[in-house]
Write a protein that holds these residues in place. Structure first.
Motif, PDB file in Angstrom:
ATOM      1  N   GLU A  47      44.322  48.942  46.462  1.00  0.00           N
ATOM      2  CA  GLU A  47      43.204  48.352  45.729  1.00  0.00           C
ATOM      3  C   GLU A  47      42.213  47.811  46.741  1.00  0.00           C
ATOM      4  O   GLU A  47      42.536  46.937  47.541  1.00  0.00           O
ATOM      5  CB  GLU A  47      43.734  47.224  44.835  1.00  0.00           C
ATOM      6  N   PHE A  61      45.891  45.647  49.536  1.00  0.00           N
ATOM      7  CA  PHE A  61      44.807  45.027  48.779  1.00  0.00           C
ATOM      8  C   PHE A  61      43.778  44.514  49.756  1.00  0.00           C
ATOM      9  O   PHE A  61      44.126  43.883  50.762  1.00  0.00           O
ATOM     10  CB  PHE A  61      45.360  43.855  47.951  1.00  0.00           C
ATOM     11  N   THR A 111      39.576  42.832  49.789  1.00  0.00           N
ATOM     12  CA  THR A 111      38.419  42.434  49.027  1.00  0.00           C
ATOM     13  C   THR A 111      37.434  41.762  49.960  1.00  0.00           C
ATOM     14  O   THR A 111      37.745  41.468  51.113  1.00  0.00           O
ATOM     15  CB  THR A 111      38.828  41.483  47.881  1.00  0.00           C
ATOM     16  N   ARG A 123      41.883  42.256  39.391  1.00  0.00           N
ATOM     17  CA  ARG A 123      41.365  43.190  40.390  1.00  0.00           C
ATOM     18  C   ARG A 123      40.242  42.556  41.183  1.00  0.00           C
ATOM     19  O   ARG A 123      39.339  41.954  40.633  1.00  0.00           O
ATOM     20  CB  ARG A 123      40.827  44.445  39.699  1.00  0.00           C
ATOM     21  N   PRO A 145      45.916  40.007  45.112  1.00  0.00           N
ATOM     22  CA  PRO A 145      46.768  41.188  45.017  1.00  0.00           C
ATOM     23  C   PRO A 145      47.664  41.146  43.786  1.00  0.00           C
ATOM     24  O   PRO A 145      48.042  40.069  43.308  1.00  0.00           O
ATOM     25  CB  PRO A 145      47.622  41.128  46.285  1.00  0.00           C
TER      26      PRO A 145
END
Lengths: 444, 482
Positions: free
Chosen positions: A111, A163, A165, A277, A281
């Protein structure tokens, strides 16, 4: 970051003996950080860090080591192999762990979210210029950080999760003489100059009220509107200590009586632990794929605490993605039905508490919380804000102000990412509505 | 750990700096840590840490920037220098500081005197010791719902150099032994611990002896049960006698933090707060009674925050911050001293290589007086003794505070009386220290600290030391937790 994490994991897995199992947890970031005072830059810089936590298991024995990596392949290889050697030495010393509970293999996940809009220096320049234009007559103090944050989990038994971001976070205060101040905080995946300008504009509109002579209120019980930022602060504390099985069972949770069914919070309160999301995570630090949403408190009653693998083994429960530390990273409190435009009238006469500060427990087993008002907190009479109040301390039970005295919840619960940056940029955050309570006890 | 890297790093770093850089420093820190805990009779997974990296600070074009990296290769350092320079330019566009002090040129070496250093071969013995403590805490009593004994050991090496020719090396070893027991009976819960989180000191395995852990732990469970059956602390105004392991929080929150110069200059107003102290107060303000003497003391080798140089490379020396109750100096390094015009101390510190230094406490101590503990009790007509901090809260200006302790004991007519549980007290810093009416002698001193003082944006947790004797305060609002 991901490539480095996967290379480390592969290197180590290749060297394992047949009886060994290795879990690799990765944390990394490339962060821009700027703090400012008087609308000028106080400190500005960049932090690059990568580390892995290795958990080595062999015949029921387990040891861990966290090591810092440098992204130089040869040096990292040396560090990882040295760590593996140390861990093997330690395994010969420790006894089998009766509470060892390892995650089931959980496949793979990947992700990745990235931010859009202005980066670092441009964002700071834009913000300082907008602040100077929108809000005059107050010092500007604040902190900005952004950049990619990565988390990974790999298990030699077959799991591999990644994950990453790029959360941007900005918080700031407009400060007058005598330390009276208004605070704003904002964050997300996308730099949003319009929302930041709106926050600056709303602060500008509140400043005249902040400039009025503060009123001292005597100790006593008051009707209170805990604004969303204040309510978030309560739950950020409770999420550290209150929601995990291990803390509840050991008497360390301020919500232990709620989870034991001995008392209830307001039936209007429903609290979920979430893994959304882009925000945090799906996998826990122990490598468990928890649900996207876990109902912790349901209409005021304890429904499910956060259960880590270790707590599951110790207390004979099913694990649900709870963290080994006991912390729930991201909580969402369900909103209610009180619109923003009706809050003042609903409050009537009482105190509008924008923010609270330095929460602690005067009695943790009874859920008694103490703290102080901070930033723009107003004395309100018949729905009209009159003046700021001088700092007041409150000391009251959760079962009161979030329980039987809770009247209504605000209809908005905006998510704000956590601002915690102790040794790393934490993930998660909190979405909380405002709280109208008929009585919060202030002690002076 | 660092040895061979020393010369390599310095030469790499100095070669990389372009001529336009007016000054720079590099601080390289490595730590080894060992964390062992036995909880509810079970050894928790032993955790090791090997951490290291460097913080580069650059002054250029009227600004200052930093970059932290764990990549100490030539390319890694070059990249970090460029990032620091980029942020120096941003800082130069919006400068809060008009001129940065010259970097330090201090040189030398310092190591914590350590009688019993630890390594992995000691782990077995430590675990066995912790199991012994664990058994004493539990005692086979089903009313004990939580019991835990542990130790956190750290060895930290720092090398620092600057474009001004400064270079020094410092190795600091410190540790925190911990123990907690929680008992429950008839719906009541009570905890007792090894001084809260205050048992902190520099050294190796000798820290267990330093805090008399062997003799203290057997008493904790019994004390917890005694407290369970004790009445709640009364809610009234009376004299307050505070133990050293509560005084540390009192000193920390209502003297240490308010005197931080960067806080007074407004840097922390978005997070940790400001201070009721103003710059004009230095040299003038009667902070407390004439019995109050507060020092910054980096000279006692076993104290938690002893060091030779702070993280800005400045030499640390013992000085008074408050003398005979009068405020003299602030807690602030060279930059804050320049910005404020107030004298400070060598106390720019950072939590780790990945954070830039800011004004922090170090060893901030209350100097002993003349009265024994017995004498302080004997002259208390109506009071309460409180020991071992378990809760703390103070307002953003460091004025209104509230503390909770694990143990309370009434004092009536100069005699120690019944135990009371959940003792708390409130006060206002500006008045509280003026109510100091008795200071214990050197024999009543306790040397403690805190491993986790939080401040700064980005956030930083730092270790501090506080030594204090027992202290008596006049007419304080006390109350029970329930």
């Amino acid at each position: 970051m991901q490539a480095g994490f996967e290379a480390c994991s592969a290197l180590l897995f290749d060297q394992l003996k047949a009886s060994e199992r290795l879990l690799v947890r990765f944390e990394g970031e490339d962060s821009e950080m700027v703090r400012f005072n008087r609308a000028k830059v106080r400190q500005a810089g960049h932090v690059t860090q990568r580390c892995v936590l290795l958990t080595l298991v062999d015949e029921g024995r387990v040891v861990k080591e966290r090591i810092t990596l440098c992204e130089s392949p040869d040096e990292d290889r040396r560090r990882l192999e040295a760590s593996l050697s140390r861990l093997r030495t330690m395994l010969t010393i420790v006894e089998p762990d009766p509470l060892l509970c390892l995650p089931e293999p959980s496949g793979q996940s990947h992700e990745v979210s990235s931010s859009e809009g202005l980066k670092g220096p441009e964002a700071i320049a834009q913000f300082l210029q907008d602040a100077e234009r929108e809000v005059r007559g107050a010092d500007l103090v604040g902190f900005f950080h952004n950049g990619p944050v990565g988390r990974g989990f790999a298990d030699s038994a077959g799991s591999m999760h990644w994950f990453s971001t790029e959360i941007v976070r900005l918080e700031w205060s407009h400060v007058l003489e005598g330390a009276r101040a208004l605070k704003r905080e904002w964050g997300g995946l996308r730099w949003d100059q319009e929302r930041i300008r709106k926050a600056l504009h709303s602060a500008a509109q509140e400043l005249p009220l902040l400039k009025r002579q503060p009123i001292a209120r005597p100790p006593g019980d008051y009707r209170v509107w805990l604004a969303p930022a204040a309510h978030r602060t309560v739950w950020l504390l409770l999420s550290w200590l209150g929601l995990s099985t291990q803390n509840i069972k050991s008497g360390a949770s301020p919500l232990q009586r709620v989870f034991r069914g001995e008392e209830e919070l307001s039936p209007l309160l429903t609290v979920d632990g979430i893994r959304q999301r882009g925000r945090s995570p799906r996998f826990s630090d122990e490598g468990v794929l928890g649900p996207r949403s876990l109902r912790l408190i349901d209409r005021g009653r304890g429904k499910s605490s956060a259960v880590s693998l270790r707590a599951a083994r110790e207390f004979d429960l099913a694990p649900n993605g709870g963290e080994e530390t006991g912390k729930v990273d991201d909580v969402a409190i369900h909103p209610g039905d009180l619109p923003d435009r009706e809050v003042l009238n609903a409050l009537g006469t009482g105190i509008w508490v924008s923010n609270i500060w330095y929460l602690s427990f005067s009695d943790v087993s009874q859920g008694k919380v103490t703290g102080l008002t901070r930033y723009g907190c107003w004395w309100v009479e018949n729905g009209v804000p009159i003046a700021p109040i001088e700092t007041l301390r409150f000391d009251d039970h959760l079962r009161n102000f979030l329980g039987c005295k809770l009247e209504r919840l605000g209809e908005r619960a905006d998510w704000v990412p956590t601002g915690t940056t102790y040794d790393k940029r934490f993930l998660g955050g909190c979405a909380a509505p405002g709280v109208l309570t008929s009585a919060l006890r202030f002690t002076g | 750990m660092l040895g061979y890297l020393y010369c390599m790093l310095k030469s790499r770093f100095l070669e990389i700096l372009p001529p336009s850089v007016e000054g720079a420093s590099l601080r390289h820190t490595c730590t080894r840590q060992l964390n062992l805990t036995v909880q509810r009779g079970v050894t928790q997974p032993a955790t090791l840490v090997e951490d290291g990296g460097a913080l580069i600070t650059v002054v250029e074009g009227g600004g200052c920037g930093y970059a932290a990296t764990s990549d100490l290769s030539r390319s890694g350092l070059r990249e970090a220098v460029e990032k620091a320079r980029k942020w120096a330019k941003v800082s130069g566009r919006f400068p809060l500081v008009s001129r940065y002090p010259r970097f330090s040129s201090e040189t030398g070496e310092y190591r914590t005197p350590t009688k019993r250093p630890w390594d992995l071969s000691a782990v077995g013995g430590i675990v066995e010791r912790l199991h012994g403590y664990s058994g004493q805490l539990f005692g086979g009593d089903s009313r004990v719902i939580q019991w835990r004994a542990g130790v956190w050991l750290v060895s930290e090496e720092t090398e620092w150099f600057s474009t001004e020719g400064g270079h020094w090396f410092q190795q600091l070893n410190y540790g925190v032994p911990k123990a907690l027991v929680t008992v429950s009976d008839q719906g009541k819960i009570q905890s007792r611990s090894l001084h809260g989180t205050a048992a902190t000191a520099q050294g190796g395995l000798e820290i267990f002896d330093l805090f008399d852990v062997d003799t203290t732990i057997p008493t904790l469970r019994e004390e917890a049960f005694q407290l369970l059956s004790a009445p709640v602390c009364p809610d009234d105004v009376r004299d307050l006698l505070l133990s050293p392991d509560q005084m540390i929080l009192q000193i920390h929150e209502s003297i240490g933090h308010p005197l931080e110069l960067d806080r007074i200059l407004g840097d922390e107003r978005n997070f940790a707060g400001d201070s009721f102290v103003t710059l004009e107060d230095f040299g003038r303000l009667q902070y407390g009674s004439e019995l109050l003497n507060i020092t910054f003391d980096p000279t006692v080798s076993s104290d938690m925050a002893t060091y030779r140089w702070d993280d800005d490379g400045r030499r640390a020396e013992k000085v008074h911050l408050i003398q005979d109750g009068r405020l003299l100096r602030g807690i602030g390094g060279v930059l804050s001293q320049q910005r404020s015009g107030v004298e400070g101390i060598a106390s720019e510190r950072s939590s780790n290589w990945n954070r830039a230094p800011i004004d922090r406490m170090a060893n901030i101590n209350l100097e002993p007086g003349q009265e024994s503990f017995d004498a302080l009790v004997a002259r208390t007509e109506r009071g309460v003794l409180m020991k071992t901090n378990c809760a703390w809260s103070i307002d953003a200006s460091r004025n209104k505070f509230q503390f909770g302790c694990e143990v309370g004991q009434l004092i009536e007519d100069g005699q120690l009386g019944a135990l009371v549980r959940k003792p708390n007290y409130r006060g206002v810093s500006q008045h509280f220290w003026r109510s100091l009416k008795g200071v214990g002698d050197r024999a009543s001193m306790g040397r403690f600290g805190a491993p986790n003082c939080g401040k700064g944006e980005p956030n930083q947790v730092i270790r501090v030391g506080h030594a204090s004797p027992w202290c008596l305060f006049d007419q304080v609002q006390v109350f029970g937790g329930q």
